[in-house]
Design an enzyme around this catalytic site. Structure first.
Site, PDB file in Angstrom:
ATOM      1  N   GLU A 110       0.835  -1.206   0.000  1.00 37.14           N
ATOM      2  CA  GLU A 110       0.000   0.000   0.000  1.00 37.14           C
ATOM      3  C   GLU A 110       0.868   1.254   0.000  1.00 37.14           C
ATOM      4  OE1 GLU A 110      -3.393   1.836   2.956  1.00 37.14           O
ATOM      5  OE2 GLU A 110      -3.414  -0.336   2.574  1.00 37.14           O
ATOM      6  N   ASP A 112       0.036   5.440   0.451  1.00 39.63           N
ATOM      7  CA  ASP A 112      -1.081   6.282   0.875  1.00 39.63           C
ATOM      8  C   ASP A 112      -0.804   7.771   0.823  1.00 39.63           C
ATOM      9  OD1 ASP A 112      -2.603   4.052   1.661  1.00 39.63           O
ATOM     10  OD2 ASP A 112      -1.703   4.044   3.646  1.00 39.63           O
ATOM     11  N   GLU A 114      -3.286  10.323   2.730  1.00 37.33           N
ATOM     12  CA  GLU A 114      -4.496  10.448   3.544  1.00 37.33           C
ATOM     13  C   GLU A 114      -4.599  11.888   4.026  1.00 37.33           C
ATOM     14  OE1 GLU A 114      -5.529   6.330   5.743  1.00 37.33           O
ATOM     15  OE2 GLU A 114      -3.645   7.238   6.381  1.00 37.33           O
ATOM     16  N   ASN A 129       2.142   7.240   3.732  1.00 42.70           N
ATOM     17  CA  ASN A 129       2.522   5.971   4.363  1.00 42.70           C
ATOM     18  C   ASN A 129       2.887   4.955   3.295  1.00 42.70           C
ATOM     19  OD1 ASN A 129       3.019   4.106   6.367  1.00 42.70           O
ATOM     20  ND2 ASN A 129       0.981   4.183   7.257  1.00 42.70           N
ATOM     21  N   GLY A 139       4.258   0.646  10.365  1.00 44.25           N
ATOM     22  CA  GLY A 139       3.762   1.787   9.615  1.00 44.25           C
ATOM     23  C   GLY A 139       4.831   2.852   9.462  1.00 44.25           C
ATOM     24  N   ARG A 280       7.300   4.142  19.645  1.00 45.94           N
ATOM     25  CA  ARG A 280       6.813   3.011  18.833  1.00 45.94           C
ATOM     26  C   ARG A 280       7.964   2.175  18.300  1.00 45.94           C
ATOM     27  NH1 ARG A 280       3.208   5.186  14.141  1.00 45.94           N
ATOM     28  NH2 ARG A 280       2.929   2.959  13.735  1.00 45.94           N
TER      29      ARG A 280
END
Length: 327
Positions: A110, A112, A114, A129, A139, A280
Protein backbone atom coordinates in the site's frame (compact mmCIF):
# COMPACT_ATOMS: atom_id res chain seq x y z
CA UNK A 1 29.51 -6.77 -48.20
CA UNK A 2 31.66 -8.76 -45.73
CA UNK A 3 30.19 -11.08 -43.13
CA UNK A 4 31.38 -8.74 -40.36
CA UNK A 5 29.72 -5.74 -41.98
CA UNK A 6 26.52 -7.72 -42.49
CA UNK A 7 26.53 -8.78 -38.84
CA UNK A 8 27.10 -5.22 -37.64
CA UNK A 9 24.29 -3.96 -39.87
CA UNK A 10 21.95 -6.62 -38.49
CA UNK A 11 22.81 -5.68 -34.90
CA UNK A 12 22.27 -2.00 -35.64
CA UNK A 13 18.88 -2.78 -37.18
CA UNK A 14 17.82 -4.81 -34.13
CA UNK A 15 18.94 -2.01 -31.80
CA UNK A 16 17.06 0.58 -33.83
CA UNK A 17 13.90 -1.51 -33.74
CA UNK A 18 14.30 -2.02 -29.99
CA UNK A 19 14.58 1.73 -29.43
CA UNK A 20 11.64 2.37 -31.72
CA UNK A 21 9.29 0.00 -29.84
CA UNK A 22 10.48 0.92 -26.34
CA UNK A 23 7.38 2.08 -24.47
CA UNK A 24 7.17 5.60 -23.16
CA UNK A 25 5.38 6.87 -20.09
CA UNK A 26 3.53 10.15 -20.49
CA UNK A 27 3.04 11.32 -16.92
CA UNK A 28 1.17 14.42 -18.09
CA UNK A 29 -1.64 12.54 -19.84
CA UNK A 30 -5.00 12.47 -18.09
CA UNK A 31 -8.00 10.23 -18.66
CA UNK A 32 -11.75 10.55 -18.37
CA UNK A 33 -13.21 8.80 -15.35
CA UNK A 34 -14.85 6.06 -17.44
CA UNK A 35 -11.59 5.36 -19.28
CA UNK A 36 -9.64 4.34 -16.21
CA UNK A 37 -11.89 3.99 -13.18
CA UNK A 38 -15.06 2.40 -11.87
CA UNK A 39 -17.25 3.19 -8.82
CA UNK A 40 -16.33 1.18 -5.72
CA UNK A 41 -18.98 1.98 -3.09
CA UNK A 42 -21.52 4.67 -2.22
CA UNK A 43 -22.68 4.79 -5.83
CA UNK A 44 -25.34 7.47 -5.20
CA UNK A 45 -22.66 9.64 -3.60
CA UNK A 46 -20.42 9.68 -6.68
CA UNK A 47 -21.08 12.64 -8.97
CA UNK A 48 -19.45 12.81 -12.41
CA UNK A 49 -19.15 15.97 -14.50
CA UNK A 50 -20.74 16.19 -17.95
CA UNK A 51 -17.35 15.74 -19.66
CA UNK A 52 -16.44 12.87 -17.27
CA UNK A 53 -13.18 14.61 -16.33
CA UNK A 54 -14.12 15.52 -12.76
CA UNK A 55 -15.66 13.30 -10.12
CA UNK A 56 -16.88 14.30 -6.66
CA UNK A 57 -17.10 11.92 -3.72
CA UNK A 58 -19.63 12.64 -0.98
CA UNK A 59 -19.81 11.58 2.65
CA UNK A 60 -23.21 11.96 4.32
CA UNK A 61 -25.14 10.23 7.08
CA UNK A 62 -25.89 7.27 4.84
CA UNK A 63 -22.43 6.43 3.51
CA UNK A 64 -19.10 7.57 2.19
CA UNK A 65 -18.00 6.79 -1.36
CA UNK A 66 -15.05 5.77 -3.47
CA UNK A 67 -13.73 4.63 -6.82
CA UNK A 68 -11.05 2.22 -8.03
CA UNK A 69 -8.91 1.90 -11.14
CA UNK A 70 -10.25 -0.55 -13.71
CA UNK A 71 -6.85 -2.26 -13.96
CA UNK A 72 -4.05 -3.27 -11.61
CA UNK A 73 -0.52 -1.95 -12.11
CA UNK A 74 2.95 -3.30 -11.36
CA UNK A 75 4.45 0.21 -11.30
CA UNK A 76 3.20 3.62 -12.25
CA UNK A 77 2.66 7.33 -11.82
CA UNK A 78 -0.75 8.03 -10.29
CA UNK A 79 -1.98 11.58 -9.96
CA UNK A 80 -5.05 13.72 -9.34
CA UNK A 81 -5.86 17.32 -8.60
CA UNK A 82 -8.00 17.29 -5.47
CA UNK A 83 -10.12 19.87 -3.65
CA UNK A 84 -11.01 18.94 -0.07
CA UNK A 85 -14.18 19.66 1.93
CA UNK A 86 -14.25 22.97 3.81
CA UNK A 87 -15.51 24.23 7.17
CA UNK A 88 -15.85 21.73 10.04
CA UNK A 89 -14.37 18.43 8.83
CA UNK A 90 -13.34 16.64 12.03
CA UNK A 91 -13.31 12.85 11.62
CA UNK A 92 -13.44 13.04 7.82
CA UNK A 93 -10.72 11.25 5.86
CA UNK A 94 -10.10 11.64 2.14
CA UNK A 95 -7.70 9.05 0.74
CA UNK A 96 -5.84 8.69 -2.57
CA UNK A 97 -3.80 5.50 -2.51
CA UNK A 98 -2.68 2.26 -4.12
CA UNK A 99 -3.35 -1.13 -2.55
CA UNK A 100 -3.81 -4.84 -3.22
CA UNK A 101 -5.42 -5.72 0.11
CA UNK A 102 -8.38 -7.40 -1.57
CA UNK A 103 -6.09 -9.74 -3.49
CA UNK A 104 -3.33 -10.30 -0.91
CA UNK A 105 -5.05 -9.78 2.47
CA UNK A 106 -2.14 -11.10 4.56
CA UNK A 107 0.76 -9.80 2.49
CA UNK A 108 -0.68 -6.64 1.00
CA UNK A 109 1.20 -3.60 -0.29
CA UNK A 110 0.00 0.00 0.00
CA UNK A 111 1.03 3.58 -0.77
CA UNK A 112 -1.08 6.28 0.87
CA UNK A 113 -2.05 9.88 0.68
CA UNK A 114 -4.50 10.45 3.54
CA UNK A 115 -6.02 13.84 4.25
CA UNK A 116 -7.21 14.20 7.83
CA UNK A 117 -10.01 16.67 8.50
CA UNK A 118 -10.13 18.99 11.49
CA UNK A 119 -12.27 21.30 13.59
CA UNK A 120 -13.05 24.78 12.25
CA UNK A 121 -10.01 27.05 12.28
CA UNK A 122 -7.51 24.18 12.22
CA UNK A 123 -5.88 23.10 8.96
CA UNK A 124 -6.30 19.82 7.14
CA UNK A 125 -3.29 17.57 7.66
CA UNK A 126 -1.80 15.30 5.02
CA UNK A 127 -0.34 11.91 5.87
CA UNK A 128 1.77 9.61 3.68
CA UNK A 129 2.52 5.97 4.36
CA UNK A 130 3.96 2.82 2.81
CA UNK A 131 3.38 -0.86 3.51
CA UNK A 132 5.05 -3.77 1.77
CA UNK A 133 4.36 -7.49 1.98
CA UNK A 134 1.97 -7.13 4.90
CA UNK A 135 4.18 -4.89 7.05
CA UNK A 136 1.16 -3.42 8.86
CA UNK A 137 3.00 -3.51 12.19
CA UNK A 138 5.70 -1.26 10.72
CA UNK A 139 3.76 1.79 9.61
CA UNK A 140 5.89 4.47 8.01
CA UNK A 141 3.60 7.42 8.65
CA UNK A 142 4.68 10.98 8.05
CA UNK A 143 2.32 13.88 8.64
CA UNK A 144 2.42 17.42 7.30
CA UNK A 145 0.53 20.70 7.52
CA UNK A 146 -0.03 21.91 3.98
CA UNK A 147 1.36 25.38 3.11
CA UNK A 148 -1.92 26.32 1.39
CA UNK A 149 -5.66 25.96 1.93
CA UNK A 150 -6.58 22.69 0.13
CA UNK A 151 -10.31 23.52 0.26
CA UNK A 152 -10.38 26.67 -1.90
CA UNK A 153 -8.86 25.30 -5.11
CA UNK A 154 -7.46 22.14 -6.66
CA UNK A 155 -3.93 20.99 -5.85
CA UNK A 156 -2.12 18.11 -7.49
CA UNK A 157 -1.05 15.03 -5.50
CA UNK A 158 1.00 12.30 -7.17
CA UNK A 159 2.49 8.91 -6.31
CA UNK A 160 5.45 7.59 -8.29
CA UNK A 161 5.96 3.85 -7.78
CA UNK A 162 9.05 2.76 -9.67
CA UNK A 163 11.16 -0.37 -9.29
CA UNK A 164 13.70 1.30 -7.03
CA UNK A 165 11.85 4.17 -5.37
CA UNK A 166 8.54 5.61 -4.24
CA UNK A 167 8.17 9.39 -4.41
CA UNK A 168 5.20 11.43 -3.18
CA UNK A 169 4.59 14.77 -4.90
CA UNK A 170 2.47 17.81 -3.99
CA UNK A 171 2.03 20.30 -6.84
CA UNK A 172 5.08 18.77 -8.58
CA UNK A 173 7.26 19.24 -5.49
CA UNK A 174 8.59 15.95 -4.05
CA UNK A 175 7.77 15.69 -0.36
CA UNK A 176 9.01 12.17 0.36
CA UNK A 177 11.39 9.71 -1.30
CA UNK A 178 11.59 6.06 -0.19
CA UNK A 179 14.32 3.88 -1.70
CA UNK A 180 13.80 0.18 -2.28
CA UNK A 181 17.39 -0.69 -1.38
CA UNK A 182 16.87 0.65 2.14
CA UNK A 183 13.26 -0.42 2.75
CA UNK A 184 14.09 -3.99 1.76
CA UNK A 185 11.26 -6.51 1.98
CA UNK A 186 8.82 -3.78 3.04
CA UNK A 187 8.98 -2.18 -0.40
CA UNK A 188 5.79 -2.80 -2.47
CA UNK A 189 6.40 -5.54 -4.99
CA UNK A 190 3.00 -6.86 -6.19
CA UNK A 191 0.43 -5.36 -8.57
CA UNK A 192 -1.84 -2.74 -7.01
CA UNK A 193 -5.00 -0.84 -7.88
CA UNK A 194 -5.51 2.88 -7.37
CA UNK A 195 -8.26 4.04 -5.00
CA UNK A 196 -9.90 7.31 -3.98
CA UNK A 197 -12.30 7.39 -1.02
CA UNK A 198 -13.99 9.65 1.52
CA UNK A 199 -15.15 8.06 4.76
CA UNK A 200 -16.01 8.50 8.42
CA UNK A 201 -12.93 7.92 10.61
CA UNK A 202 -14.38 9.45 13.77
CA UNK A 203 -12.66 6.90 16.00
CA UNK A 204 -9.12 8.13 15.22
CA UNK A 205 -8.72 10.87 12.61
CA UNK A 206 -8.98 14.05 14.73
CA UNK A 207 -7.17 14.22 18.08
CA UNK A 208 -7.34 10.45 18.46
CA UNK A 209 -11.12 10.38 18.08
CA UNK A 210 -11.89 13.25 20.43
CA UNK A 211 -13.68 15.15 17.65
CA UNK A 212 -16.10 13.14 15.54
CA UNK A 213 -17.85 13.77 12.25
CA UNK A 214 -20.66 16.29 12.66
CA UNK A 215 -23.12 15.65 9.84
CA UNK A 216 -24.78 19.02 10.36
CA UNK A 217 -21.89 20.32 8.24
CA UNK A 218 -22.34 17.67 5.56
CA UNK A 219 -22.44 16.45 3.00
CA UNK A 220 -18.64 16.53 2.83
CA UNK A 221 -17.49 16.77 -0.78
CA UNK A 222 -14.04 15.88 -2.16
CA UNK A 223 -13.54 16.58 -5.85
CA UNK A 224 -10.98 14.96 -8.16
CA UNK A 225 -9.87 16.09 -11.61
CA UNK A 226 -6.80 15.79 -13.91
CA UNK A 227 -6.85 12.02 -13.27
CA UNK A 228 -3.63 10.36 -14.46
CA UNK A 229 -2.87 6.64 -14.74
CA UNK A 230 0.58 6.38 -16.29
CA UNK A 231 1.14 2.83 -15.14
CA UNK A 232 2.47 -0.55 -16.19
CA UNK A 233 -0.59 -2.76 -16.36
CA UNK A 234 -0.42 -6.23 -14.89
CA UNK A 235 -0.25 -8.81 -16.21
CA UNK A 236 0.47 -7.64 -19.74
CA UNK A 237 3.30 -8.82 -22.04
CA UNK A 238 2.92 -5.59 -24.03
CA UNK A 239 4.12 -3.65 -21.00
CA UNK A 240 7.65 -5.08 -21.21
CA UNK A 241 10.06 -2.20 -20.78
CA UNK A 242 7.44 0.00 -19.12
CA UNK A 243 9.25 -0.08 -15.76
CA UNK A 244 12.47 1.06 -17.44
CA UNK A 245 10.65 3.91 -19.14
CA UNK A 246 9.03 4.90 -15.87
CA UNK A 247 12.41 4.94 -14.12
CA UNK A 248 13.65 7.38 -16.77
CA UNK A 249 10.61 9.66 -16.57
CA UNK A 250 10.80 13.13 -15.08
CA UNK A 251 9.16 12.31 -11.71
CA UNK A 252 11.72 9.54 -11.12
CA UNK A 253 14.76 11.74 -11.71
CA UNK A 254 15.62 13.47 -8.43
CA UNK A 255 17.59 16.49 -9.53
CA UNK A 256 19.46 18.69 -7.06
CA UNK A 257 16.71 21.29 -7.36
CA UNK A 258 14.07 18.69 -6.48
CA UNK A 259 16.08 17.45 -3.52
CA UNK A 260 16.42 21.00 -2.20
CA UNK A 261 12.69 21.67 -2.66
CA UNK A 262 11.85 18.44 -0.83
CA UNK A 263 14.16 19.29 2.05
CA UNK A 264 12.60 22.73 2.37
CA UNK A 265 9.04 21.37 2.34
CA UNK A 266 9.85 18.82 5.02
CA UNK A 267 11.64 21.32 7.24
CA UNK A 268 8.73 23.74 7.11
CA UNK A 269 5.71 21.43 7.09
CA UNK A 270 6.42 17.99 8.56
CA UNK A 271 4.80 17.66 12.00
CA UNK A 272 5.18 13.91 12.61
CA UNK A 273 7.78 11.35 11.54
CA UNK A 274 8.00 7.66 12.36
CA UNK A 275 11.78 8.04 12.22
CA UNK A 276 11.72 10.12 15.42
CA UNK A 277 8.98 8.12 17.14
CA UNK A 278 11.19 6.21 19.56
CA UNK A 279 8.18 5.19 21.63
CA UNK A 280 6.81 3.01 18.83
CA UNK A 281 10.14 2.17 17.24
CA UNK A 282 13.13 2.19 19.64
CA UNK A 283 15.28 0.90 16.78
CA UNK A 284 15.13 3.28 13.78
CA UNK A 285 14.12 1.93 10.38
CA UNK A 286 17.02 1.34 7.97
CA UNK A 287 15.91 4.14 5.62
CA UNK A 288 15.79 6.75 8.38
CA UNK A 289 18.55 9.35 8.13
CA UNK A 290 18.60 10.76 11.65
CA UNK A 291 20.06 14.25 11.75
CA UNK A 292 20.79 15.57 15.23
CA UNK A 293 19.85 19.14 14.36
CA UNK A 294 16.53 17.85 13.05
CA UNK A 295 16.00 15.42 15.93
CA UNK A 296 15.84 18.33 18.39
CA UNK A 297 12.68 19.56 16.67
CA UNK A 298 10.76 16.38 17.51
CA UNK A 299 9.48 14.76 20.68
CA UNK A 300 10.17 11.10 21.39
CA UNK A 301 6.58 10.52 20.23
CA UNK A 302 7.62 11.61 16.75
CA UNK A 303 5.55 14.82 16.90
CA UNK A 304 7.19 18.11 16.17
CA UNK A 305 7.77 20.68 18.88
CA UNK A 306 6.32 24.17 18.53
CA UNK A 307 7.97 27.40 19.62
CA UNK A 308 6.31 29.22 22.49
CA UNK A 309 4.97 32.64 21.64
CA UNK A 310 6.91 35.51 23.11
CA UNK A 311 4.85 37.38 25.70
CA UNK A 312 5.47 40.88 27.06
CA UNK A 313 7.15 40.77 30.47
CA UNK A 314 8.39 37.21 30.00
CA UNK A 315 11.75 35.98 28.91
CA UNK A 316 11.54 34.59 25.35
CA UNK A 317 11.54 30.83 25.04
CA UNK A 318 14.78 29.32 23.88
CA UNK A 319 14.77 27.87 20.35
CA UNK A 320 13.25 24.40 20.37
CA UNK A 321 11.39 24.90 23.65
CA UNK A 322 8.52 22.46 23.94
CA UNK A 323 4.91 23.40 23.44
CA UNK A 324 1.82 21.51 22.39
CA UNK A 325 2.58 19.18 19.47
CA UNK A 326 0.86 19.78 16.15
CA UNK A 327 -1.81 17.13 15.91
Amino acid sequence: MSRLASALLALATVAAVAVAVRPTVDVTATVAFGEGYTPLFGFDNILRSADDRTVSLLLDRSTGSGFISSAMYEHGFFSASIKLPSDYTAGVVVAFYTSNGDVFPKTHDELDFEFLGNIRGKPWRMQTNMYGNGSVSRGREERYVLPFDPTTEFHRYSILWARDAVVFYVDDVPVRNLRRARAGRDFPAKPMSLYATVWDASNWATSGGRYRVNYQYGPFVASFTDLALAGCRAPSPTEEGCADALAASDPAVMTLAKQQAMRQFRERNMVYSYCYDTRRYPVPFPECDLVESERTRFKDSGHRLSLRRRRVGHRPARPGAANKADM
